[in-house]
Design a protein around this motif. Sequence first.
Motif, PDB file in Angstrom:
ATOM      1  N   GLY A   3       1.197  -1.364   0.022  1.00 12.02           N
ATOM      2  CA  GLY A   3      -0.337   0.460   0.288  1.00 12.02           C
ATOM      3  C   GLY A   3       0.768   0.985  -0.386  1.00 12.02           C
ATOM      4  N   THR A   7       0.028   4.819  -2.075  1.00  5.45           N
ATOM      5  CA  THR A   7      -0.806   6.203  -1.588  1.00  5.45           C
ATOM      6  C   THR A   7       0.821   6.854  -1.571  1.00  5.45           C
ATOM      7  OG1 THR A   7       1.367   5.113   1.230  1.00  5.45           O
ATOM      8  CG2 THR A   7      -1.081   5.410   0.875  1.00  5.45           C
ATOM      9  N   SER A  33     -10.161  -1.833  -4.574  1.00  5.43           N
ATOM     10  CA  SER A  33      -9.591  -0.589  -3.026  1.00  5.43           C
ATOM     11  C   SER A  33     -10.749   0.150  -2.665  1.00  5.43           C
ATOM     12  CB  SER A  33      -8.367  -0.732  -3.282  1.00  5.43           C
ATOM     13  OG  SER A  33      -8.297   0.137  -3.969  1.00  5.43           O
ATOM     14  N   TYR A  37      -6.116   3.247   0.176  1.00  8.52           N
ATOM     15  CA  TYR A  37      -5.204   2.898   0.498  1.00  8.52           C
ATOM     16  C   TYR A  37      -4.718   2.997   1.463  1.00  8.52           C
ATOM     17  CZ  TYR A  37      -5.417   1.904  -4.629  1.00  8.52           C
ATOM     18  OH  TYR A  37      -6.200   1.826  -6.265  1.00  8.52           O
ATOM     19  N   TYR A  43      -2.272  -4.468  -2.318  1.00  8.83           N
ATOM     20  CA  TYR A  43      -3.577  -4.469  -3.089  1.00  8.83           C
ATOM     21  C   TYR A  43      -3.112  -4.606  -4.584  1.00  8.83           C
ATOM     22  CZ  TYR A  43      -4.320  -1.536   0.434  1.00  8.83           C
ATOM     23  OH  TYR A  43      -5.236  -0.982   1.213  1.00  8.83           O
TER      24      TYR A  43
END
Length: 180
Positions: A3, A7, A33, A37, A43
Amino acid sequence: MKGMIFTEFLDLVEEKYGLEVVDEIIEKSDLKSNGAYTSVGVYDFTEMLQLLQHLSMHTKLSIDKLLLLYGEHFFSVLLKRYPDFISAYKDPITLLASIENHIHVEVLKLYPDAELPTFNILEQTETSIIMIYKSSRAMHYFGKGIMHKTFEHFGSTASVILETLNENGTEVKFIIQQIT
């Protein structure tokens, strides 16, 4: 895919293009998602591909160019979050040569489920290194961006040549020559 990669990517998009563009690329993408996140989550890589494709359409920049920019941004993230990893090295060639056998080992201690690319060193001198990158994600331009910033961090520059070894870019030879 971790993640943190998502991000930080969205942070870069917001920084360079604004929150509206972040919202736009998320809305245009079909994300399992829903674009929510966390840095510790995991993911599907297809979500990153969709975000990159929509950002590419918005900016008119190629995905490779966007990955290069993101790699350059990501080096500063690594420097801020993991300064000891980088300060342990005296020069950029030594740091790059340690990716596989030291840095990735440490990353896996922090994130055991991380799926990392591999880097096999073919040749190394004090001012050059040739390595083979392998990853199913074909994000070699992301790596190239990190490499550029690695040299900059050590007060130098380098020529970084990519030689694609297969059609889908999952295997690439990096030929790196320090210039200054």
